[in-house]
Write an enzyme that holds these catalytic residues in place. Structure first.
Site, PDB file in Angstrom:
ATOM      1  CB  THR A  22      -0.964   0.008   1.199  1.00 13.73           C
ATOM      2  OG1 THR A  22      -0.214  -0.174   2.412  1.00 13.73           O
ATOM      3  CG2 THR A  22      -1.990  -1.109   1.077  1.00 13.73           C
ATOM      4  CG  ASN A  23       3.612   2.587   3.029  1.00 13.37           C
ATOM      5  OD1 ASN A  23       2.606   3.249   3.246  1.00 13.37           O
ATOM      6  ND2 ASN A  23       4.373   2.123   4.005  1.00 13.37           N
ATOM      7  NE  ARG A  76      18.679 -11.486   7.016  1.00 12.73           N
ATOM      8  CZ  ARG A  76      17.635 -11.477   7.854  1.00 12.73           C
ATOM      9  NH1 ARG A  76      17.374 -12.545   8.579  1.00 12.73           N
ATOM     10  NH2 ARG A  76      16.856 -10.430   7.936  1.00 12.73           N
ATOM     11  CB  THR A 119       7.441   3.873   7.240  1.00 11.56           C
ATOM     12  OG1 THR A 119       7.050   2.553   6.841  1.00 11.56           O
ATOM     13  CG2 THR A 119       7.566   4.766   6.011  1.00 11.56           C
ATOM     14  CG  HIS A 120       8.805   1.980  13.737  1.00  7.39           C
ATOM     15  ND1 HIS A 120       8.861   0.597  13.764  1.00  7.39           N
ATOM     16  CD2 HIS A 120       8.519   2.369  15.010  1.00  7.39           C
ATOM     17  CE1 HIS A 120       8.611   0.185  14.994  1.00  7.39           C
ATOM     18  NE2 HIS A 120       8.403   1.231  15.768  1.00  7.39           N
ATOM     19  CG  ASP A 152      20.993   3.182  12.314  1.00  9.75           C
ATOM     20  OD1 ASP A 152      20.180   2.230  12.462  1.00  9.75           O
ATOM     21  OD2 ASP A 152      21.226   4.020  13.199  1.00  9.75           O
ATOM     22  N   GLY A 154      21.099  -0.469  13.272  1.00  6.64           N
ATOM     23  CA  GLY A 154      20.289  -0.880  14.411  1.00  6.64           C
ATOM     24  C   GLY A 154      18.865  -1.193  13.985  1.00  6.64           C
ATOM     25  CG  ASP A 156      12.437   0.223  13.867  1.00  8.50           C
ATOM     26  OD1 ASP A 156      12.447   0.291  12.628  1.00  8.50           O
ATOM     27  OD2 ASP A 156      11.786  -0.631  14.493  1.00  8.50           O
TER      28      ASP A 156
END
Length: 212
Positions: A22-23, A76, A119-120, A152, A154, A156
């Site tokens: 949706t974004n 990973r 985004t968060h 970055d 971390g 969020d």
């Protein structure tokens, strides 16, 4: 760290998705409504799985797509390097994580650190992580919202670009609150990406200066 806009061409954007997109759709609609004035164009859409609506939206829009599944790689780190390589192929000025539910690693950040927007659904630094809406409700917060920030190494923790506030109502459950946050989030993301593309920005420590 600085990133001036290019007057010669619209900024090139790669969007990463993991779900319904949706974004992504909000960005597509905004660019379609003002292709000359928005200042950016989406050049590709990537995903971490291939059975999602977000990729269907990209295909309908005529955009190239790619998929990098973690399970297709031995580690990973290998996946992160493959994702970085896939994104690099489209030479983006900005990468937008639009509901992309994977944490990128060192190789990706080496290439796109300071250029990847996420985004968060909370007002960072409060309630980081995968359950920001649930955690805000459980804590009894009276207001929450959404944050658009640079990625970055971390969770969020990157420099904040912009935030939008959403009131927590007494009758809210997680789904209802999250839906209202998403509405604000889509609008804010479109605004931020457009401003970054048109006006340029610089990052000084934890502060982001747009168009200054």
């Amino acid at each position: 760290m600085a990133s001036p806009p290019s007057s010669a061409r619209p900024a090139r954007i790669v969007v990463l998705v993991s779900g319904s997109g949706t974004n992504l759709q909000a960005l597509l609609d905004a660019i379609a409504a003002d292709p000359d004035g928005f200042g950016a164009r989406i050049v590709a859409v990537g995903a971490d799985r291939d059975d999602i609506t977000g990729l269907e939206r990209a295909t309908r829009a005529g955009l190239p797509t790619f998929v990098c599944k973690v399970t297709d790689y031995g580690s990973r780190a290998e996946w992160d390097a493959a994702l970085a390589e896939a994104v690099s192929a489209y030479e983006p000025d900005l990468v937008v994580s639009a509901g992309f539910m994977k944490i990128v690693g060192q190789e990706f950040l080496a290439r796109f650190g300071g250029r990847t927007v996420n985004t968060h659904p909370a007002l960072l630094p409060s309630f980081p992580g995968a359950h920001g809406v649930r955690d805000a409700l459980a804590y009894g917060a009276k207001v929450t919202g959404c944050t658009v920030h640079f990625v970055d190494d971390g969770v969020d923790t990157g420099p904040i670009i912009a935030q939008g506030v959403v009131e927590v109502r007494d009758e809210d459950d997680e789904a209802a609150l999250h839906e209202r946050i998403k509405e604000v989030e889509r609008t804010l993301l479109v605004e931020v990406v457009g401003r970054l593309a048109r006006d340029g920005y610089r990052i000084e420590g934890r502060k982001v200066h747009v168009g200054e």
